[in-house]
Design an enzyme around this catalytic site. Structure first.
Site, mmCIF file in Angstrom:
data_model
loop_
_atom_site.group_PDB
_atom_site.id
_atom_site.type_symbol
_atom_site.label_atom_id
_atom_site.label_comp_id
_atom_site.label_asym_id
_atom_site.label_seq_id
_atom_site.Cartn_x
_atom_site.Cartn_y
_atom_site.Cartn_z
ATOM 1 N N HIS A 186 0.835 -1.211 0.000
ATOM 2 C CA HIS A 186 0.000 0.000 0.000
ATOM 3 C C HIS A 186 0.863 1.251 0.000
ATOM 4 O O HIS A 186 0.590 2.213 -0.700
ATOM 5 C CB HIS A 186 -0.867 0.060 1.262
ATOM 6 C CG HIS A 186 -2.081 -0.799 1.176
ATOM 7 N ND1 HIS A 186 -2.884 -0.807 0.073
ATOM 8 C CD2 HIS A 186 -2.638 -1.649 2.054
ATOM 9 C CE1 HIS A 186 -3.872 -1.646 0.265
ATOM 10 N NE2 HIS A 186 -3.753 -2.181 1.471
ATOM 11 N N CYS A 486 -1.002 -3.926 -16.308
ATOM 12 C CA CYS A 486 -1.554 -2.931 -15.373
ATOM 13 C C CYS A 486 -0.953 -3.099 -13.976
ATOM 14 O O CYS A 486 -1.361 -2.434 -13.039
ATOM 15 C CB CYS A 486 -3.074 -3.015 -15.310
ATOM 16 S SG CYS A 486 -3.655 -4.548 -14.597
HETATM 17 C C1 PEP Z 1 -1.723 -6.910 -9.938
HETATM 18 O O1 PEP Z 1 -1.838 -7.891 -9.194
HETATM 19 O O2 PEP Z 1 -0.699 -6.689 -10.618
HETATM 20 C C2 PEP Z 1 -2.804 -5.921 -10.031
HETATM 21 C C3 PEP Z 1 -2.759 -4.956 -10.921
HETATM 22 O O3 PEP Z 1 -3.827 -6.018 -9.134
HETATM 23 P P1 PEP Z 1 -3.721 -5.553 -7.586
HETATM 24 O O4 PEP Z 1 -2.396 -4.859 -7.401
HETATM 25 O O5 PEP Z 1 -4.876 -4.667 -7.340
HETATM 26 O O6 PEP Z 1 -3.821 -6.874 -6.901
#
Ligand code: PEP
Ligand code: MG
Length: 556
Positions: A186, A486
């Site tokens: 975070h 992403c």
């Molecule tokens: C990931 O796991 O790379 C992702 C984009 O999702 P999150 O970070 O929200 O788990």
């Protein structure tokens, strides 16, 4: 004498300044007994302190907005947890003072969380922060947290609690360094949202003496202790050069020979849209909708509330592309009404799409709300599912989208190695892939993304991770479909070039990283990116991959 420490760079830029430590001292109130007639008054004091701290967290959230707001509101809810409050009351009834009762009740809750599996490690820091705030209030001492200073400084902390990260004043806090936390924690995500240079997982950061001059390079993860004048000048010149390159870059993402790579923003809700627009995002590549669900862990938000939030985001990108991820609950983001409470290993349990398939009504409401929100808008809506493991998962999600009458492209996130290995089979059911490299690294290396001690394995430059990216991108290309990234990997400018060379078709990241990635990508041709990707994949370690790619791109 100058020394160099190395952590994990998680937010770009260079910060040079004096060390100030976060006030993290645990406030342990004395264990004195109170007379029974004082119990009611003490219970009242405890309740008042909890309410004041919750209200303060909510007020900080309102100020901060976006993902930070959701995290702070979740902390406020933690403070008011009814079981925790009942435990505080019980302890006071048998003779504890209010502050001691709060301290002990949080300690036993903490032990429960810590024993419930590694996935809660990130929450423990949040819980400690809430406890410190309540105890400080009861003791009438200053709140722990960001140091009081009128001079700019570099903040050092074991791990930053969201309440503090959210309120860092970028004009005073030049940058920050933490001992714990991985590149996908975070703290790291919030640092990038703030645009403050940051390095995490730096062993020994806590031992840096107050007032020591350090230089933090949030791109490379290097921290120079007592840098020489020459080193300072070099770092400052490099930072100025980067800034100038940023100012000069604008427009859609592309390599120097015009190969287009749309640069999209990761957002947690409508509050993050202005920063995305300001950074020139060509759309949204990841809308983490779970932040809408954190307000109330007992039930999902109503369809109307969801329509309102989705519409605000969709309206902001007319003609643009918005990729909405359906609710990703479970593991480090548990929700009472969805997540089983008794899983021995929640990161491997019922999370992401699995939770939604177990609760089809929640998925149906979300998809129906999206269908209503997009009605009449020219935006290109795409909807994707987190934690897709195989073709059966992909089909179940696509079926649910069709059943909801949603006119959008349906996609699957590649976060589990099986999905990358069998990407072509998944693409028989959906129209695009999006690589969630944070979870993909976690599952490929069996390395919890919340645990600083295994940050080496979460490094997205790991050649094994690059291989899985390449497999997914190649499968998408052969099926004539798109494959974006992403995860946080997309926000590293050099790695963004390598990902492009591996065949990735779009890059989505926190808004603050977009100008850096745009400027770097614009310096190289697609062929150079491909050569850098091949060189990185030919190595055996993340560090070697980084060096090999840099060597190709700088022509060494
Ligand atoms: C990931 O796991 O790379 C992702 C984009 O999702 P999150 O970070 O929200 O788990
Ligand atoms: Mg994920």
């Amino acid at each position: 004498m100058e020394t160099t420490l190395r952590g994990v760079g998680v937010s770009h830029g260079v910060a040079i300044g004096e060390v100030r430590h976060m006030g993290t001292a645990v406030l342990e109130p004395p264990a004195k007994q109170i007379p029974p007639e004082d119990a009611e008054r003490e219970q009242g004091r405890a309740r008042q302190a909890v309410e004041a701290v919750s209200a303060d967290l909510i007020a900080r959230g309102n100020l901060a907005g976006g993902e930070a707001q959701a995290v702070l509101e979740a902390q406020a809810m933690m403070a008011q947890d009814p079981d925790l409050m009942a435990d505080v009351d019980r302890r006071i009834a048998v003779g504890s003072s209010a502050e001691r009762a709060v301290y002990d009740a949080f300690a036993s809750y903490r032990a429960l969380l810590a024993g419930a599996g590694e996935y809660l490690a990130g929450r423990v820091a949040d819980l400690d922060d809430v406890r410190n705030r309540i105890v400080a209030r009861l003791l009438g001492v200053p709140m722990p947290g960001v140091p009081d200073s009128d001079e700019p400084y570099v903040l050092i902390a074991r791990d930053l609690a969201p309440a503090d990260t959210a309120l860092l004043d970028p004009t005073l806090v030049l940058g920050f360094v933490t001992e714990e936390g991985g590149p996908t924690s975070h703290s790291a995500i919030l640092a990038r949202a703030l645009g403050v240079p940051a390095v995490v997982a730096l062993a020994g950061a806590g031992e840096l003496a107050e007032g020591t001059l350090i230089a933090v390079d949030g791109s490379t993860g290097e921290v120079f202790v007592k840098p020489s004048d020459e080193k300072r000048a070099r770092l400052e010149a490099a930072a100025a050069e980067r800034k100038a390159a940023l100012a000069a870059s604008s427009g859609p993402g592309a390599t120097s020979d015009g190969h287009k790579v749309p640069l999209l923003a990761n957002i947690g809700g409508p509050a993050d849209v202005p920063a995305a627009l300001e950074a020139g995002a060509e759309g949204v590549g990841l809308f983490r909708t779970e932040f809408l669900f954190l307000d109330d862990s007992k039930q999902a938000p109503s369809e109307e509330k969801q329509v309102e939030a989705y519409r605000k985001v969709l309206e902001a990108f007319p003609e643009g592309r918005v990729v909405v991820r359906v609710l990703d609950a479970g593991a480090d983001k548990p929700l009472d009404f969805l997540t089983p409470g008794d899983e021995p290993n929640p990161a491997l349990g019922v999370r992401g799409l699995r939770s939604l398939l177990d609760h089809p009504e929640v998925l149906r409401t979300q998809l129906t709300a999206l269908a209503k929100a997009v009605a009449g808008l020219p935006v290109h809506l795409e909807v994707m599912a987190p934690m897709v493991a195989d073709r059966i998962d992909a089909k179940a999600f696509a079926d649910a989208c069709r059943a909801a009458g949603l006119h959008a492209k349906y996609g699957a996130m590649v976060e589990i190695p099986s999905a990358a290995l069998r990407a072509r089979s998944i693409l028989q059911e959906v129209e695009f892939l999006s690589l969630g490299t944070n979870d993909l690294a976690q599952y490929t290396f069996a390395a919890d993304r919340q645990v600083g001690a295994v940050a080496r394995l979460q490094d997205p430059w790991q050649p094994a991770l690059l291989d899985l990216v390449a497999l997914s991108a190649e499968a998408a290309r052969s099926e004539g479909k798109s494959c974006g990234v992403c995860g946080e990997a997309a926000s590293d400018p050099l790695l963004a070039c390598v990902l492009t060379g591996l065949g990735v078709t779009s890059l989505s990241m926190g808004a603050a990283s977009i100008p850096y990635v745009r400027a770097t990508l614009a310096k190289y041709t697609l062929a150079q990116c491909e050569r850098a990707a091949a060189a990185a994949r030919a190595t055996d370690t993340a560090d070697e991959a980084r060096v090999a790619a840099r060597a190709v791109l700088s022509g060494e």
